[in-house]
Design a protein around this motif. Structure first.
Motif, PDB file in Angstrom:
ATOM      1  N   GLY A  39     -41.355 -18.450  42.784  1.00 34.64           N
ATOM      2  CA  GLY A  39     -41.040 -19.700  42.102  1.00 34.64           C
ATOM      3  C   GLY A  39     -42.116 -20.726  42.330  1.00 34.64           C
ATOM      4  O   GLY A  39     -43.229 -20.409  42.766  1.00 34.64           O
ATOM      5  N   ILE A  45     -31.922 -24.000  38.866  1.00 38.76           N
ATOM      6  CA  ILE A  45     -32.577 -22.726  38.567  1.00 38.76           C
ATOM      7  C   ILE A  45     -31.550 -21.613  38.510  1.00 38.76           C
ATOM      8  O   ILE A  45     -31.591 -20.739  37.642  1.00 38.76           O
ATOM      9  CB  ILE A  45     -33.649 -22.420  39.633  1.00 38.76           C
ATOM     10  CG1 ILE A  45     -34.761 -23.468  39.571  1.00 38.76           C
ATOM     11  CG2 ILE A  45     -34.245 -21.029  39.416  1.00 38.76           C
ATOM     12  CD1 ILE A  45     -35.740 -23.366  40.709  1.00 38.76           C
ATOM     13  N   SER A 104     -37.142 -21.113  33.990  1.00 33.45           N
ATOM     14  CA  SER A 104     -38.266 -21.015  34.917  1.00 33.45           C
ATOM     15  C   SER A 104     -38.343 -22.219  35.847  1.00 33.45           C
ATOM     16  O   SER A 104     -38.191 -23.355  35.417  1.00 33.45           O
ATOM     17  CB  SER A 104     -39.562 -20.882  34.108  1.00 33.45           C
ATOM     18  OG  SER A 104     -40.454 -21.892  34.435  1.00 33.45           O
ATOM     19  N   TYR A 142     -48.053 -15.730  41.459  1.00 34.65           N
ATOM     20  CA  TYR A 142     -46.976 -15.003  40.808  1.00 34.65           C
ATOM     21  C   TYR A 142     -45.926 -14.495  41.791  1.00 34.65           C
ATOM     22  O   TYR A 142     -44.938 -13.919  41.393  1.00 34.65           O
ATOM     23  CB  TYR A 142     -47.530 -13.817  40.017  1.00 34.65           C
ATOM     24  CG  TYR A 142     -48.391 -14.239  38.847  1.00 34.65           C
ATOM     25  CD1 TYR A 142     -49.693 -13.788  38.727  1.00 34.65           C
ATOM     26  CD2 TYR A 142     -47.903 -15.088  37.881  1.00 34.65           C
ATOM     27  CE1 TYR A 142     -50.478 -14.174  37.664  1.00 34.65           C
ATOM     28  CE2 TYR A 142     -48.682 -15.483  36.819  1.00 34.65           C
ATOM     29  CZ  TYR A 142     -49.970 -15.017  36.705  1.00 34.65           C
ATOM     30  OH  TYR A 142     -50.744 -15.405  35.658  1.00 34.65           O
ATOM     31  N   LEU A 172     -42.825 -18.901  28.009  1.00 35.30           N
ATOM     32  CA  LEU A 172     -43.172 -17.495  28.003  1.00 35.30           C
ATOM     33  C   LEU A 172     -43.926 -17.086  26.753  1.00 35.30           C
ATOM     34  O   LEU A 172     -44.236 -15.930  26.557  1.00 35.30           O
ATOM     35  CB  LEU A 172     -41.894 -16.649  28.129  1.00 35.30           C
ATOM     36  CG  LEU A 172     -41.159 -16.876  29.428  1.00 35.30           C
ATOM     37  CD1 LEU A 172     -39.825 -16.169  29.412  1.00 35.30           C
ATOM     38  CD2 LEU A 172     -41.983 -16.373  30.597  1.00 35.30           C
TER      39      LEU A 172
END
Lengths: 334, 499, 343
Positions: A61, A109, A115, A261, C255
């Motif tokens: 995150g 979240i 996201s 990531y 995305l």
């Protein structure tokens, strides 16, 4: 995998030492031990928030609202102290505010599945706005801030323990705690695994949700601690206190070896990188370089480091592309 | 009759990935109007070769000739202009675009394009709504969209990578009719598959690949099934299940020495996502197979038993205790362990050390205990025959069979009462396969109930005590030890009775 | 309701209209073209940045350095003008700076494979430092009247630069929706591997997305200099986040692959409208950010929950025939054979 990490941390340590020596050559005052130790109070809050931020990044995150959380906690603290609340109570409540902000992020979240970047973008405005709102209602206009705090409080940041400034000691303790949590405890392993493969984590029944609340809560808590230290150090509570902390903290985490990531990172690396970035700012200031340039250099540093990492990671791809380009040139006779 | 110049010719194509030879001096030729089948196991190099033809990958050395013209390397755009189109095994659609946009993507806007699309769809008897968003389609429909893409591009050379993997027999027949029609138009087709009956039906030539080289090539009519199977499996690894090879494994923790008289798992009228009204029992020490076609609901059943999918009706009992509403973690703690079918995506943490993967289900203490865990890994290394260098290497570096063994080690370390294994030997080489069969037997011998899901019906014959066969979400029947034959299972899987 | 959700642009438009209605309800004098054009004028910079962010986000990337690029280009146009160059030359210069800045971002992300958020965080600091180095920390002042005149309204309350913004939005919307070149952006963000396999020049497309973003930021910088009349140090700070927020409000997904320029335009307009409405309500400035955050989060939560509900509905449809049989009926239900399965 472990050897690579160790190499990177050693490299960071060497760069840190080289950096201090370099600045020392330009301005010998830098090499004074007291100077080295006490100037950390200026920037050590970067490290305090960068550590839990690293955990969040490892879990896959991100949290860009921590600057606003710091501002909100600072104003809350200011308001409470101004209202005459006993210091210990105000501090505890401030910590609670920070924790709640972090848990709020995690809850959003969790419940929206959106996201973390976007959610924390929203809370960046919400918390920042709340800070401005509170300070406005408390009578401080714009970014002036709330001031005139009891001396016992403002002296806190200047206290020493065994000759070391308290903020630095706090940073060391927090680093140790996070290191234990991340690299020695089961919780840390879960964070790595969740960041690497969230689906497999679900199938292995790892505590995905619990960890979410845990890491974001810790960022909130650390933000509150940073706010307390900063308010004590500067003697005033301003809502934009944390604005310039996000970028350096994120830089420290990435420099320290965290993959944006998720799935990998190093607490020790982040701690060293935080010192690196902090002393960079410090050293540049002492070398007489204007503040503005230091942000340029921090940005450049981040880019250079990340380019280096990317080159080493994608060696194969870059080599074949390079070869192809050169081969193409040969064919067309260029 | 195919003409004499090949549409597509490959000479000595070689390719390496990070120092590993994936293709070794491949020769291949495709003629107009011909269907050339490419046969080979996992990792033989078929997909890489096809990607080189389609311009997605570049060969390290060798020559590629298309319609007689030589090319050092192809770009995807170039390949399309030359009429080469690759229909990939996994459909690669744009999830947020409509079906029409997906099919017609980057095609020049000619006036009759809509008519041609309708024509092709009619020929394939395809009923997919053109306005639907691609992400909402089933896999079989997505594959059809990919095929339509190739057809709409008037491809002269069509490469089909496992096109019938998700198709029903009816859809497969329709696809073959299309292929024959294309053959008559002079289109050359490369057909990758591992299903021998289909290849015999449609292909005139066969090339067999193994370990990156073409080991057998010739006309279909002149090659026997035996020759083909022999060519695909490496000689030195021929293995038969031998009783004397004992891989024994003592499971951790307190285990019951006597099986109970009540079933370990009892399922009563269970309905969930993908199945209706299932009732069966599993006893300790038995290996029960779960057979059925793709889409019959087996994996969905396993996931529902494990707690990843909700129960819509009925009850699940583990050792006489109802667990229908329990969360996955509590089912794990009670001994219901599930080994998922796609181990690389849902099972293993590929970039984590073997040690972490092994203890993921059973971490006793709040602290990581590297010494104890390394000892655990060492124990399984010996007992399961896992080929590894040290406990800290990442799972990604292991072969398919060894990865599966690590996953198995993890499940065993969690002290199972019921072990559900989904596709235990998928992507596993022959030698490791034998090991895994042995392990399943030895695990069952220690009073664990084993439910084994597999699409390879041959596996059940030597291994399972009972086989439950599912068809379209319902339990079609049960077969017991002497009557477990591939014919019976196949017949029941298609909805019929015992053969 | 579902239709509304699927058509994000429509719901954004409705929100704008609703907010405007609220404003008018409280003070009838605000019901005029002048109010609209006032909001539009304040929104011009954000609109341009949102359009640029759309292009980058469609390709599944992100650019958080645009704020610094705006500042850099504002300084560029100011410096050029103060050095005596003509208006067209100065504007071209700023455009060039913006293009280079955007292109550099693209190089970092596409050729050097650096994750977009990290690369653009780096250039955020780099460009801001470059800004301050260039001006030596001083503000650029005394800009010629010719520049400021570009922001004077000429027709229906809209200035020449305002018309430029509208033209840019129209061109961008047309390009993305109707040209193959524009559809490539969607393809690259939706499924990079598929796009590459179908012959899209994926690297070039992504590089262009970043470069366009830089150029749009340059125009925004010119507008800033023109509207404000001078260029302070903190120009552009924080704008990138607002641009991304506008895009998210307008339906662009992080995305990639979904969203339209119109949505971004409406999102930017709506965000500015909130600010303006609060000012007109004489609400103290310190309410602005809080309400903006509340609105953004509200939209996000609603969007997220609706999306989850949609997914749940799809899943229920997929498994709709698996319903437990009625009690007493022990036989399994006959399933209707799928029409195509006539084997």
């Amino acid at each position: 995998m472990n050897k690579l990490k160790l190499n990177w941390e050693v490299a960071l340590l060497l760069i840190l030492v080289a950096e201090i020596l370099l600045f020392g050559a330009i301005n010998p005052r830098m090499l004074d031990v007291n100077m080295l130790l006490f100037s950390t109070s200026d920037f050590i809050c970067i490290g305090i928030v960068a550590l839990p931020l690293t955990l969040v990044i490892i879990s896959g995150g991100i949290d860009i609202s921590l600057g606003s959380t710091i501002g909100l906690c600072a104003i809350a603290l200011g308001v409470m102290l101004q209202a005459g609340m006993p210091i210990s109570l105000a501090v505890i409540l401030t910590l609670a505010v920070g924790l709640l902000c972090g848990l709020f992020n995690a809850a959003l979240i969790h419940y929206t599945g959106i996201s973390p970047l976007v959610i924390t973008l929203g809370t960046l405005y919400l918390f920042g706005g709340a800070a401005l709102l509170l300070s406005g209602m408390a009578g401080a206009t714009g970014y002036e801030g709330i001031g005139s705090f009891p001396d016992t409080f403002t002296n806190f940041a200047n206290l020493t323990l065994f000759g070391l400034p308290i903020p630095l000691v706090m940073f060391a303790v927090i680093t140790l705690l996070f290191w234990l949590l991340t690299h020695r405890a089961r919780f840390g392993r879960h964070i790595f695994l969740i960041g690497q493969n969230p689906r497999a984590a679900r199938y292995a029944a790892l505590p995905v949700n619990g960890s979410l609340y845990g890491v974001y809560g810790m960022v909130g808590l650390a933000s509150a601690i940073a706010a307390i230290v900063l308010v004590s150090y500067f003697g005033s509570a301003r809502s934009d206190l944390g604005r310039d902390l996000l970028m350096p903290a994120l830089t420290a985490a990435v420099l320290g070896g965290a993959n944006i990531y998720g799935g990998s990172g190093s607490i020790l690396g982040t701690a060293l990188a935080a010192l690196l970035v902090g002393y960079l700012q410090q050293g540049l200031q002492m070398a007489g370089v204007p503040n503005q340039v230091s942000s340029a250099l921090s940005g450049a540093l981040l880019i250079v480091v990340v380019i280096g990492r990317s080159v080493s990671l994608h060696r194969d791809y870059l080599q074949t592309t390079w070869r192809r380009l050169r081969g193409h040139k040969k064919l067309t006779g260029v | 009759m195919p003409n004499t110049t090949a549409m597509l010719e490959a000479h000595h194509i070689s390719k390496q990935f990070s120092g590993v030879s994936v293709l070794k001096a491949i020769d291949f030729a495709l003629y107009a109007g011909q269907v050339h089948a490419l046969l080979g196991g996992n990792g033989a190099g078929k997909s890489t070769l096809m990607k080189i033809f389609a311009g997605v990958e570049t060969a390290d050395s060798g020559e590629l000739k298309v319609h007689g013209k030589a090319f050092g390397r192809l770009k995807p755009g170039q390949a399309h202009e030359l009429g080469i189109y690759l229909v990939p095994q996994e459909p690669m659609l744009f999830p947020n675009l409509t079906v029409r946009e997906n099919i017609l993507f980057r095609l020049p806007r000619q006036s009759d394009i809509e008519k041609r699309l309708q024509e092709k769809m009619r020929q394939l008897e395809c009923q997919i709504p053109l306005g639907a968003t691609a992400s909402t389609l089933e896999v079989a429909d997505q594959q059809m969209v990919e095929i339509l893409r190739g057809l709409m591009r008037e491809a002269k050379i069509l490469i089909l990578d496992e096109p019938t993997a998700s198709l029903t027999p009816g859809e497969t027949e329709r696809l073959f009719r299309q292929i024959r029609a294309l053959q008559n138009l002079g289109v050359g087709i490369v057909f990758i598959s591992h299903k021998l009956p289909e290849i015999r039906q449609i292909a005139s030539h066969i090339s067999v690949m193994r370990d990156g080289a073409v080991v057998l090539q010739g006309e279909t009519a002149q090659l026997l099934d035996e020759q083909l199977i022999n060519a695909m499996t490496p000689l030195d690894r021929k293995h038969t299940l031998s009783d004397t090879q004992k891989l024994w494994l003592a499971l951790p923790g307190n285990r019951r020495t006597q099986p109970q008289d009540f079933p370990v798992l009892r399922v009563e009228e269970l309905t969930g996502e993908g199945f209706i009204d299932l009732s069966f029992e599993l006893y300790a020490g038995e290996i029960v197979g779960l057979a059925g076609l793709v889409g019959s609901g087996r994996t969905e059943l396993a996931e529902t038993l494990y707690g990843l999918r909700p129960v819509r009706g009925g009850r699940i009992y583990l050792e006489n205790r109802e667990i229908s509403g329990d969360r996955t973690k509590s089912r794990l703690d009670r001994g219901l362990i599930y080994l998922p079918e796609d181990r690389q995506v849902s099972g293993l943490f590929l970039d984590a050390p073997i040690r972490w993967n092994t203890v993921a289900l059973n971490e006793a203490s709040v602290w990581q205990q590297s010494k104890r865990e390394a000892a655990v890994v060492e124990r399984y290394h010996r007992a399961l025959g896992i080929k590894l260098n040290n406990a800290e290497q990442t799972v990604r570096t292991l072969s398919g069979g060894n990865q599966q063994k690590v996953l198995l080690a993890r499940c065993l370390e969690a002290n199972p009462l019921l072990l559900i294994i989904d596709e235990p030997t998928r992507g596993v080489d022959v030698a490791a396969r034998a090991d895994i069969y042995q392990l399943i037997k030895s695990v069952a011998a220690q009073n664990v109930a084993v439910l084994m899901i597999s699409s390879d019906l041959d596996e059940f014959s030597g291994l399972a005590d009972r086989v439950l066969v599912m068809h379209q979400g319902a339990m079609n029947g049960e077969l017991r030890k002497p009557s477990i034959t591939v014919e019976s299972m196949m017949s029941m899987a298609f909805g019929g009775g015992k053969a | 309701m579902k239709k509304l959700l699927r058509n994000r642009e429509l719901s954004a438009l409705l929100a704008i209209v609703a907010l405007f209605a609220v404003l008018v309800a409280l003070n009838h004098s605000y019901f005029s073209l002048q109010t609209l054009s006032m909001i539009f004028t304040s929104a011009q910079i954000l609109i341009l940045l949102a359009v640029g962010a759309t292009m980058v986000m469609l390709t599944r990337n992100i650019d958080v350095s645009v704020g610094s690029t705006v500042g850099l280009c504002a300084i560029a146009v100011g410096v050029a003008l103060n050095s005596g160059y003509g208006l067209p030359a100065a504007m071209l210069f700023a455009l060039l700076i913006g293009a280079i800045a955007g292109f550099f971002n693209g190089v970092l992300v596409v050729w050097l494979r650096i994750p977009a958020i990290v690369a653009t965080l780096g250039t955020l600091g780099l460009y801001r430092g470059g800004m301050l180095l260039w001006t030596g920390g001083k503000w650029i002042e005394g800009l010629p009247a010719s520049l400021k005149a570009l922001s004077e309204p000429v027709a229906i309350g809209v200035s020449p630069l305002g018309f430029l913004v509208l033209i840019v939005v129209a061109i961008a919307a047309w390009m993305l929706a109707r040209t193959a070149f524009g559809r490539d952006f969607y393809a690259v963000g939706d499924n990079l591997a598929a796009a590459r396999q179908l012959g899209v020049a994926v690297n070039r497309t992504r590089l262009l997305a970043f470069t366009f973003n830089g150029m749009l930021a340059a125009i925004a910088g010119i507008i800033f200099a023109s509207q404000i009349g001078f260029v302070p140090n903190q120009t552009g700070s924080g704008l990138e986040m607002k641009a991304i927020a506008a895009c998210v409000l307008g339906g662009i997904s992080l995305l990639g692959g979904t969203g339209t320029v119109i949505g971004a335009f409406l999102g930017a307009f709506f965000l500015t409208q909130i600010d303006t409405v609060l000012v007109l309500f004489k609400l103290p400035a310190w309410w602005n950010d809080f309400i903006a955050g509340l609105v953004l989060l509200g939209v996000l939560v609603l969007d997220g929950r609706l999306r989850q509900a949609l997914a749940r509905h799809q899943r229920a449809q997929k498994y709709s025939r698996f319903v437990p049989p009625l009690p007493g009926a022990k036989n399994v239900r006959q399933f209707p054979r799928k029409k195509k399965d006539v084997a």
